[in-house]
Scaffold this motif. Structure first.
Motif, PDB file in Angstrom:
ATOM      1  N   GLY A 194       0.802  -1.212   0.000  1.00 42.29           N
ATOM      2  CA  GLY A 194       0.000   0.000   0.000  1.00 42.29           C
ATOM      3  C   GLY A 194       0.833   1.259   0.000  1.00 42.29           C
ATOM      4  N   TRP A 195       0.153   2.353  -0.312  1.00 38.80           N
ATOM      5  CA  TRP A 195       0.745   3.683  -0.229  1.00 38.80           C
ATOM      6  C   TRP A 195      -0.088   4.524   0.736  1.00 38.80           C
ATOM      7  CZ3 TRP A 195       5.341   5.082  -2.250  1.00 38.80           C
ATOM      8  CH2 TRP A 195       5.887   4.287  -3.267  1.00 38.80           C
ATOM      9  N   PHE A 196       0.601   5.251   1.572  1.00 39.03           N
ATOM     10  CA  PHE A 196       0.006   6.203   2.498  1.00 39.03           C
ATOM     11  C   PHE A 196       0.675   7.558   2.273  1.00 39.03           C
ATOM     12  CE2 PHE A 196      -2.325   3.536   5.636  1.00 39.03           C
ATOM     13  CZ  PHE A 196      -1.960   2.292   5.169  1.00 39.03           C
ATOM     14  N   ARG A 197       0.083   8.592   2.812  1.00 37.19           N
ATOM     15  CA  ARG A 197       0.703   9.914   2.751  1.00 37.19           C
ATOM     16  C   ARG A 197       0.404  10.670   4.031  1.00 37.19           C
ATOM     17  NH1 ARG A 197      -3.057  12.524  -2.067  1.00 37.19           N
ATOM     18  NH2 ARG A 197      -4.989  12.762  -0.827  1.00 37.19           N
ATOM     19  N   GLN A 198       1.280  11.631   4.302  1.00 34.31           N
ATOM     20  CA  GLN A 198       1.109  12.450   5.494  1.00 34.31           C
ATOM     21  C   GLN A 198       1.467  13.887   5.164  1.00 34.31           C
ATOM     22  OE1 GLN A 198       3.192  11.001   8.956  1.00 34.31           O
ATOM     23  NE2 GLN A 198       1.842  12.145  10.325  1.00 34.31           N
ATOM     24  N   THR A 241       0.065  17.169  -1.736  1.00 37.60           N
ATOM     25  CA  THR A 241       1.380  17.376  -1.138  1.00 37.60           C
ATOM     26  C   THR A 241       1.518  16.625   0.176  1.00 37.60           C
ATOM     27  OG1 THR A 241       1.695  19.540  -2.166  1.00 37.60           O
ATOM     28  CG2 THR A 241       2.906  19.129  -0.127  1.00 37.60           C
ATOM     29  N   GLY A 242       2.686  16.005   0.364  1.00 34.38           N
ATOM     30  CA  GLY A 242       2.946  15.301   1.608  1.00 34.38           C
ATOM     31  C   GLY A 242       4.093  14.329   1.442  1.00 34.38           C
ATOM     32  N   VAL A 243       4.398  13.634   2.524  1.00 32.03           N
ATOM     33  CA  VAL A 243       5.370  12.554   2.462  1.00 32.03           C
ATOM     34  C   VAL A 243       4.603  11.273   2.154  1.00 32.03           C
ATOM     35  CG1 VAL A 243       7.125  11.237   3.687  1.00 32.03           C
ATOM     36  CG2 VAL A 243       6.890  13.695   4.107  1.00 32.03           C
ATOM     37  N   ARG A 295      -1.318  10.440   9.191  1.00 27.83           N
ATOM     38  CA  ARG A 295      -1.028   9.624   8.023  1.00 27.83           C
ATOM     39  C   ARG A 295      -2.323   9.011   7.503  1.00 27.83           C
ATOM     40  NH1 ARG A 295       4.256   5.923   8.344  1.00 27.83           N
ATOM     41  NH2 ARG A 295       4.913   7.963   9.145  1.00 27.83           N
ATOM     42  N   GLU A 296      -2.522   9.063   6.185  1.00 25.16           N
ATOM     43  CA  GLU A 296      -3.752   8.546   5.619  1.00 25.16           C
ATOM     44  C   GLU A 296      -3.482   7.544   4.507  1.00 25.16           C
ATOM     45  OE1 GLU A 296      -6.171  11.554   3.781  1.00 25.16           O
ATOM     46  OE2 GLU A 296      -4.633  12.119   2.327  1.00 25.16           O
ATOM     47  N   THR A 339      -7.237  -0.261   6.487  1.00 28.22           N
ATOM     48  CA  THR A 339      -6.569   0.971   6.057  1.00 28.22           C
ATOM     49  C   THR A 339      -5.846   1.692   7.185  1.00 28.22           C
ATOM     50  OG1 THR A 339      -8.556   2.292   6.399  1.00 28.22           O
ATOM     51  CG2 THR A 339      -8.257   1.323   4.209  1.00 28.22           C
ATOM     52  N   ARG A 340      -6.038   1.260   8.409  1.00 30.25           N
ATOM     53  CA  ARG A 340      -5.399   1.956   9.535  1.00 30.25           C
ATOM     54  C   ARG A 340      -3.902   1.693   9.515  1.00 30.25           C
ATOM     55  NH1 ARG A 340      -9.102  -0.334  14.275  1.00 30.25           N
ATOM     56  NH2 ARG A 340      -8.975  -2.146  12.900  1.00 30.25           N
ATOM     57  N   PRO A 341      -3.089   2.746   9.606  1.00 30.89           N
ATOM     58  CA  PRO A 341      -1.633   2.570   9.561  1.00 30.89           C
ATOM     59  C   PRO A 341      -1.110   1.575  10.593  1.00 30.89           C
ATOM     60  CG  PRO A 341      -2.189   4.888   9.336  1.00 30.89           C
ATOM     61  CD  PRO A 341      -3.466   4.181   9.642  1.00 30.89           C
TER      62      PRO A 341
END
Length: 123
Positions: free
Chosen positions: A35-39, A90-92, A45-46, A105-107
């Motif tokens: 998966g990919w997440f972003r923050q 935009t994010g990491v 983090r989502e 989906t929870r980190p």
């Protein structure tokens, strides 16, 4: 030792595209959901997208139709093609791996994480 190494981030104008890559090692790649997440700054983090070992895909609503996740099990690599980028993207961006039969989906439910790559979309 499991390692997930992201690459491909950068600065792009709104409407542009980027392709992120995540190279995995130290795990049986085909056994993991990727998966990919972003923050974003000041935010939690989502979840962004995930792909199962068989290719089943799920996206966060805000990226549907713009982002495409894919994986190459022979190369132990997962990709995120991001088109029509918006400032709010935009994010990491983090790559993550999840095992087990239940998708979550929870980190906190993802076992392994990369170090992240910065994506900045300017207006």
């Amino acid at each position: 030792q499991v390692q997930l190494v992201e690459s491909g981030g950068g600065l792009v104008q709104a409407g542009g595209s980027l392709r992120l890559s995540c190279a995995a090692s130290g795990l049986t790649f085909s056994n993991y959901r990727m998966g990919w997440f972003r923050q974003a700054p000041g935010k939690e983090r989502e979840f962004v997208a995930r792909i199962s070992w068989s290719g089943s895909i799920y996206y966060q609503d805000s990226v549907k139709g713009r982002f495409t996740i894919s994986r190459d099990n022979a190369k132990n690599t997962v990709y995120l093609q991001m088109n029509s980028l918006k400032v709010e993207d935009t994010g990491v961006y983090y790559c993550a791996a999840q095992d087990g039969s239940v998708f979550d989906t929870r980190p906190s439910r993802w076992a392994y994480w990369g170090q992240g790559t910065q994506v900045t979309v300017s207006s």
